[in-house]
Structures are given as C-alpha cells and as structure tokens.
Design an enzyme around this catalytic site. Sequence first.
Site, PDB file in Angstrom:
ATOM      1  N   HIS A   1      -0.039   3.251  -6.982  1.00  0.00           N
ATOM      2  CA  HIS A   1       1.052   2.428  -6.439  1.00  0.00           C
ATOM      3  C   HIS A   1       2.340   2.566  -7.278  1.00  0.00           C
ATOM      4  O   HIS A   1       2.830   1.591  -7.838  1.00  0.00           O
ATOM      5  CB  HIS A   1       0.632   0.955  -6.339  1.00  0.00           C
ATOM      6  CG  HIS A   1       1.369   0.217  -5.254  1.00  0.00           C
ATOM      7  ND1 HIS A   1       0.792  -0.735  -4.459  1.00  0.00           N
ATOM      8  CD2 HIS A   1       2.655   0.303  -4.823  1.00  0.00           C
ATOM      9  CE1 HIS A   1       1.675  -1.217  -3.598  1.00  0.00           C
ATOM     10  NE2 HIS A   1       2.830  -0.590  -3.804  1.00  0.00           N
TER      11      HIS A   1
ATOM     12  N   GLU B   1      -6.605  -2.576  -3.809  1.00  0.00           N
ATOM     13  CA  GLU B   1      -6.068  -2.266  -5.148  1.00  0.00           C
ATOM     14  C   GLU B   1      -6.451  -3.365  -6.135  1.00  0.00           C
ATOM     15  O   GLU B   1      -6.403  -4.541  -5.770  1.00  0.00           O
ATOM     16  CB  GLU B   1      -4.543  -2.155  -5.083  1.00  0.00           C
ATOM     17  CG  GLU B   1      -4.087  -0.941  -4.304  1.00  0.00           C
ATOM     18  CD  GLU B   1      -2.578  -0.850  -4.170  1.00  0.00           C
ATOM     19  OE1 GLU B   1      -1.851  -1.552  -4.907  1.00  0.00           O
ATOM     20  OE2 GLU B   1      -2.127  -0.078  -3.326  1.00  0.00           O
TER      21      GLU B   1
ATOM     22  N   ARG C   1       1.119   0.881   2.772  1.00  0.00           N
ATOM     23  CA  ARG C   1       0.089  -0.037   2.287  1.00  0.00           C
ATOM     24  C   ARG C   1      -1.273   0.569   2.608  1.00  0.00           C
ATOM     25  O   ARG C   1      -1.464   1.140   3.679  1.00  0.00           O
ATOM     26  CB  ARG C   1       0.210  -1.411   2.956  1.00  0.00           C
ATOM     27  CG  ARG C   1       1.346  -2.272   2.414  1.00  0.00           C
ATOM     28  CD  ARG C   1       1.105  -2.756   0.992  1.00  0.00           C
ATOM     29  NE  ARG C   1       2.178  -3.611   0.509  1.00  0.00           N
ATOM     30  CZ  ARG C   1       3.255  -3.195  -0.162  1.00  0.00           C
ATOM     31  NH1 ARG C   1       3.408  -1.913  -0.438  1.00  0.00           N
ATOM     32  NH2 ARG C   1       4.176  -4.054  -0.568  1.00  0.00           N
TER      33      ARG C   1
HETATM   34  P1  NAP Z   1      11.501  -0.924   6.867  1.00  0.00           P
HETATM   35  O1  NAP Z   1      12.882  -0.414   6.678  1.00  0.00           O
HETATM   36  O2  NAP Z   1      11.309  -2.272   7.463  1.00  0.00           O
HETATM   37  O3  NAP Z   1      10.716   0.175   7.735  1.00  0.00           O
HETATM   38  C1  NAP Z   1       9.511  -0.050   8.371  1.00  0.00           C
HETATM   39  C2  NAP Z   1       9.562   0.622   9.726  1.00  0.00           C
HETATM   40  O4  NAP Z   1       8.302   0.524  10.360  1.00  0.00           O
HETATM   41  C3  NAP Z   1      10.582   0.010  10.659  1.00  0.00           C
HETATM   42  O5  NAP Z   1      11.398   1.039  11.134  1.00  0.00           O
HETATM   43  C4  NAP Z   1       9.743  -0.619  11.752  1.00  0.00           C
HETATM   44  O6  NAP Z   1      10.212  -0.760  13.054  1.00  0.00           O
HETATM   45  C5  NAP Z   1       8.523   0.260  11.741  1.00  0.00           C
HETATM   46  N1  NAP Z   1       7.368  -0.453  12.284  1.00  0.00           N
HETATM   47  C6  NAP Z   1       6.951  -1.718  12.033  1.00  0.00           C
HETATM   48  N2  NAP Z   1       5.843  -1.997  12.729  1.00  0.00           N
HETATM   49  C7  NAP Z   1       5.557  -0.883  13.445  1.00  0.00           C
HETATM   50  C8  NAP Z   1       4.536  -0.554  14.352  1.00  0.00           C
HETATM   51  N3  NAP Z   1       3.583  -1.434  14.693  1.00  0.00           N
HETATM   52  N4  NAP Z   1       4.533   0.687  14.887  1.00  0.00           N
HETATM   53  C9  NAP Z   1       5.493   1.576  14.565  1.00  0.00           C
HETATM   54  N5  NAP Z   1       6.504   1.324  13.715  1.00  0.00           N
HETATM   55  C10 NAP Z   1       6.526   0.102  13.165  1.00  0.00           C
HETATM   56  O7  NAP Z   1      10.719  -0.940   5.499  1.00  0.00           O
HETATM   57  P2  NAP Z   1      10.872   0.070   4.257  1.00  0.00           P
HETATM   58  O8  NAP Z   1      11.836  -0.474   3.294  1.00  0.00           O
HETATM   59  O9  NAP Z   1      11.070   1.445   4.801  1.00  0.00           O
HETATM   60  O10 NAP Z   1       9.415  -0.083   3.619  1.00  0.00           O
HETATM   61  C11 NAP Z   1       8.275   0.285   4.378  1.00  0.00           C
HETATM   62  C12 NAP Z   1       7.005  -0.138   3.657  1.00  0.00           C
HETATM   63  O11 NAP Z   1       6.780   0.694   2.538  1.00  0.00           O
HETATM   64  C13 NAP Z   1       7.024  -1.554   3.057  1.00  0.00           C
HETATM   65  O12 NAP Z   1       6.690  -2.525   4.006  1.00  0.00           O
HETATM   66  C14 NAP Z   1       6.004  -1.467   1.946  1.00  0.00           C
HETATM   67  O13 NAP Z   1       4.745  -1.860   2.444  1.00  0.00           O
HETATM   68  C15 NAP Z   1       5.965   0.010   1.596  1.00  0.00           C
HETATM   69  N6  NAP Z   1       6.500   0.299   0.256  1.00  0.00           N
HETATM   70  C16 NAP Z   1       5.659   0.832  -0.671  1.00  0.00           C
HETATM   71  C17 NAP Z   1       6.158   1.195  -1.916  1.00  0.00           C
HETATM   72  C18 NAP Z   1       5.262   1.809  -2.947  1.00  0.00           C
HETATM   73  O14 NAP Z   1       5.454   1.539  -4.135  1.00  0.00           O
HETATM   74  N7  NAP Z   1       4.321   2.645  -2.579  1.00  0.00           N
HETATM   75  C19 NAP Z   1       7.505   0.978  -2.233  1.00  0.00           C
HETATM   76  C20 NAP Z   1       8.305   0.413  -1.266  1.00  0.00           C
HETATM   77  C21 NAP Z   1       7.800   0.083  -0.020  1.00  0.00           C
HETATM   78  P3  NAP Z   1      11.500  -0.351  13.893  1.00  0.00           P
HETATM   79  O15 NAP Z   1      11.144   0.912  14.607  1.00  0.00           O
HETATM   80  O16 NAP Z   1      11.708  -1.497  14.807  1.00  0.00           O
HETATM   81  O17 NAP Z   1      12.647  -0.154  12.963  1.00  0.00           O
HETATM   82  C1  GLV Z   2       6.060  -1.884  -3.083  1.00  0.00           C
HETATM   83  O1  GLV Z   2       4.986  -1.556  -2.695  1.00  0.00           O
HETATM   84  C2  GLV Z   2       6.985  -2.633  -2.307  1.00  0.00           C
HETATM   85  O2  GLV Z   2       6.637  -3.092  -1.219  1.00  0.00           O
HETATM   86  O3  GLV Z   2       8.109  -2.795  -2.795  1.00  0.00           O
END
Ligand code: NAP
Ligand code: GLV
Length: 319
Positions: free
Chosen positions: A284, A265, A236
């Site tokens: 994005h 955005e 983000r």
């Molecule tokens: P996820 O599996 O929940 O992974 C997020 C990771 O970040 C987890 O491992 C979590 O903790 C860690 N985390 C949370 N807070 C933290 C902090 N303060 N310090 C350090 N680590 C921390 O989520 P995901 O599916 O990988 O997605 C991640 C993010 O990508 C989403 O939230 C979204 O904002 C973004 N995203 C963007 C797009 C795009 O189109 N650009 C697409 C999809 C997602 P733990 O270490 O406890 O596991």
């Molecule tokens: C995209 O940014 C998502 O969070 O799925």
Amino acid sequence: MGIVVCTADLFPEHLERLKAAGHEVRLFDRAGHDSLSSILATVDALICLLTDPIGSELLNQALHLQIVANVAVGCENIDIAAAERKGIVVTNTPDVLTESTADHTFALLLSAARRIAEADVAVRNGEFPSWGLQQPLTGIDVHGTTLGIVGMGRIGAAVARRGHRGFDMPVLYHSRTRKPDLESELDAVQVSFEQLLEQSDFVCVHVPLTPETRHLFGADAFARMKPTAVLINTARGAVLDEAALASALKRRVIAGAGLDVFEQEPAVYPELLDLRERVVLTPHLGSATEETRVAMADIAVRNVLAVLSSQPPLTPVTV
Ligand code: NAP
Ligand code: GLV
C-alpha cells in the site's frame, strides 16, 4: 479553541500549526489503555488514517466532534452517512496524491511486464543467465499495447496520460460517466466493463471501494481477460476477489498482476505470496513519497483548522 486527536503520525510542522492556532493536540496511543471511542467523547476534531474504522457506534460516542479528517482520498473506513446525520464534517485528501499514485501504478505495470522484481532477486542470488535470445526472464512489451482503465477519475486519468503520452498506448476506459474531455485529449474510448476486459493488455483498477465495486473482479472477469493480460490494482484490495485472482494466475488464465492493496491488509492472501512470475506486490505505497505524504497531512490539518474556526472545509466528502 478545540481538542484535536490524531491517530495519524503527523509531521512536527503540522502538529505545531495546530498548536499555534491555539488547539490542544492529543496523539492517540494505539498500544495504550484508552479506546478511541472513549477519547472521542471529549474531542472536537479527529485526524485519522484509512486503517481506522470510524463506524456509527464510534461516532455516536463523539459528543463534541466537528470533523473527521481522513489522511487518504478513499474514505470507505468512515460511515459518512452516520457522520452526516450527526452534523460531523468528513474530509479527505484528493488531488495531491494523484500523480504519485499514478507513478506507482505505472511502476507496478512495468515491473510486472518486464519482471523487474524477479530479475532483481535473481541477480542478488548470483543467477545471472548468459545473454541469449530466449532469456528465462523474458517479459512482455508495454509500448503500443492497449491500456484499460476501470474508474476514469483523477488517478485513472493520470495513469491513462502516462500510457498514452509516454508509451503510445491506445486507452480504453470503463467508468460510470463519459469523459468527453479525456476522449479528445487521449483518444480514450469508453467501453463496457466486459469489452474492456476482453480487449485490454493491461487493466488498471482505479474505482473506489463501494458496495457496487466490491469483488467487481471475480472468476468471471478474469476468464474474460486475455491470457496475456496483466492486472494492476492500486485502488482497494476488496475490489478484487483475491482467491479468484490467485487461482486465475496459477492456472494462467491471466499472465500477471501488480498489487499495491489487499483485501485484509496487512494480511496478504497466502497463495498470492507464492506466485512470483509476473506478479509484483507492494504494501500500500501508492501515495508514499515524501512530498505527497507531507501534502496529504497539510490538507488534513487545513481542513481541521477551517472547520474549528467555523469556515467551510477544503475537501469535504459527502454520501
Ligand atoms: P476519483 O477521482 O473519485 O475516481 C474514481 C473513479 O471511479 C471515478 O471516475 C468514478 O466515477 C469511478 N467509479 C466509481 N464507481 C464506479 C463503478 N461502480 N463503476 C465504474 N466506475 C466507477 O478517485 P481517485 O482520486 O482517482 O482515487 C481512486 C481510488 O484510489 C480511491 O478511492 C482509493 O481507494 C484509491 N487510492 C489508493 C492509493 C494507494 O495508496 N494505493 C492512493 C490513492 C487512492 P465517474 O465515472 O462518475 O467519474
Ligand atoms: C490511499 O489508499 C488513499 O486512499 O489515499
């Protein structure tokens, strides 16, 4: 049977599936006279996008709402605590977008390192430098360099696999919890945030946007990074302080950036737009492949169908 309002541009097959289950589907017209809050007063389910702010005021108008199905994995646009207080289920679309978003992350990483976007523009402008040892568009190596993952969750791990298996990159990670399985699988090493910044050649950001991660990367973080390092953010925009990033890039405190997400955005911090050398920007697009977008819509619809028939949701999000 219920009323489902969609702000998301669902595919015809998904609209049909909702109707076939007996639900009335209303498409929210953003340009129309009715506000989302007045519409929510009478509906049972909302399928929305990450660009729709669903705050407590809006949720308080929703007298019959049972579910908010966000077609995204990140849910910072929804006041989840307020929804929970009202007994409204919130769902997201995890897993199905992990690999596509990791692909896009790596595309940005390679593009920034090897200056693909700059080179494409140069060729189209008729600027084809003669082959020489010191090319104007010389890049930096990716293979064998150190990859730092901030937020070792689903997408972070998928990016780490690409780096480790495909590009022979040692992997460092910073996350809230230790990941012993990934440490064995990828020889990944958990380090502090500061150590990761100091030791990584490529820093990839994969934390969700929360009060703790907002502006996690500011001037201090950039100053800790190697001057040759490249920062990639597909999480983000507000996890980075864009003004501080633009300043760090301009002053060559760090070498480059690949950004798919932005603080405001669709606006992009103007000074970032002026930076081209080893800076790549995309609007994005992380999950934007045909297959993945269909899969995301599919999960959102299945969540709605489940909740409206008193079944548990597939992918609930809680505080
Ligand atoms: P996820 O599996 O929940 O992974 C997020 C990771 O970040 C987890 O491992 C979590 O903790 C860690 N985390 C949370 N807070 C933290 C902090 N303060 N310090 C350090 N680590 C921390 O989520 P995901 O599916 O990988 O997605 C991640 C993010 O990508 C989403 O939230 C979204 O904002 C973004 N995203 C963007 C797009 C795009 O189109 N650009 C697409 C999809 C997602 P733990 O270490 O406890 O596991
Ligand atoms: C995209 O940014 C998502 O969070 O799925």
